[in-house]
Design an enzyme around this catalytic site. Sequence first.
Site, short mmCIF file in Angstrom:
data_model
loop_
_atom_site.label_atom_id
_atom_site.label_comp_id
_atom_site.label_asym_id
_atom_site.label_seq_id
_atom_site.Cartn_x
_atom_site.Cartn_y
_atom_site.Cartn_z
N LYS A 7 0.81 -1.24 0.00
CA LYS A 7 0.00 0.00 0.00
C LYS A 7 0.83 1.28 0.00
O LYS A 7 0.47 2.27 0.61
CB LYS A 7 -0.96 0.00 1.20
CG LYS A 7 -2.01 -1.11 1.13
CD LYS A 7 -3.02 -1.01 2.25
CE LYS A 7 -2.74 -1.98 3.34
NZ LYS A 7 -3.80 -2.14 4.31
N ASP A 31 -6.57 -5.72 10.11
CA ASP A 31 -7.94 -5.20 10.05
C ASP A 31 -8.98 -6.30 9.80
O ASP A 31 -10.13 -6.16 10.19
CB ASP A 31 -8.07 -4.09 8.99
CG ASP A 31 -7.43 -4.45 7.65
OD1 ASP A 31 -6.96 -5.59 7.50
OD2 ASP A 31 -7.38 -3.58 6.77
#
Length: 435
Positions: free
Chosen positions: A136, A172
């Site tokens: 990311k 997450d």
Amino acid sequence: MQEVYTRFGSEIAKGLKRSTQAQANTKCWPTYVQDLPTGDEMGKYLALDLGGTNFRVLLVTLKGHHDASVDSQIYAVPKDLMVGPGVDLFDHIAECLAKFVAKHDMRNAYLPLGFTFSFPCEQVGLKEAMLTRWTKGFDCAGVEGEDVGRLLHEAIQRRDDVEIDVVGILNDTTGTLMSCAHRNPDCRVGVIVGTGCNACYVEHVDNVELMDPAYKRKQKQVIINIEWGAFGESGQLDFVRTEHDRKIDEKSINRSEQLFEKMTSGMYLGELVRLVLVQALEQNVIFKLSSKRQEYADILRNNVDIFETKHMSEIEDDTFPEFANTRRIVKQLFGLEKAAVEDCQKLKYICECVARRAGTLVAIGVSGLINRISDRRVVVGIDGSVYRYHPKFDAYIRETMHKLVKSDKEFDIMLSEDGSGRGAALVAAVASKTK
């Protein structure tokens, strides 16, 4: 679909076995989270959620009876810190934590913290997680191969102005599963379809060879972090990848990696539409009547990421024949005052193809997990901007799941309410209780 499903299943089996885990794309790391919440948890817990260009600090008050209140603040990660030394990144996080604690007047309290760190990690305990690779857009030196729990702990110690105890590290997906299980005890799968894409699920400890045997005696289950974004790195998806997928991969900072994620996550979906649209303009199949077609192609070709994933959601939300969102986006991109209905339909179709394929791939993975789990009824908790904001993504997922989930199973999908925050606090609560 059937072929991808079969290949995905064999990857999971490989990832769970010690002898084949090194060759598996989906690493299937045990998270060491073994207790799911009961809904009766009480107390105040801190949560830190780092997974992209912002991070959040949360104060979660668990009130029992499946109830919780959340107070949070978002802090930015400056661009230079995303690629600078790791020490600087963790010092910045610790500084923001200290500010947050001071703002809530809790400097003198003992604060257990759950740390959601949404990058591929190998967990070696509940609060020890080694970063295996940055994704990311992050590339901080001195963090890969290191324990991120220790790095955060050291940054907090260097400040010496707050008493924060890092009691659990999770990603997450685990947060999403925990958060949904807090509200629905049937939740066994957690999925993120946002900037990145990943999933976790509850597995029987006997099937998890990588787990320290001492933990297997305590509990019969453990949440497994699949890291399914890497599925396809050994060529399993080559037969469905397109020239556009290959272009995206070639231009990315992590070439040949995270191939499943590059077909399913918000970081890449808008870019896929841009590439298809460039080709459609070059082949004269869209905006055929416009004299500026070549100009439009140049705008798209020269501006990587100009077509955002959120544009897809807005376009697929449009109604015929107004196409208000589509026309606004086309005007924004090309300066074209009022796009023709036919061109709006074509653009919507391109968006639908890209989103539907992403939804189908996610559903293939989820179906494989549900069919592995012994419970007859399985709830899937999903979070992430693509799932949350795309008007049809849920429908695309369910459509494929109805074809692939075994007929003797019952499933449902629930949107996670603040998974990575509330879930981290729940991991902290459960860890503190066990302690």
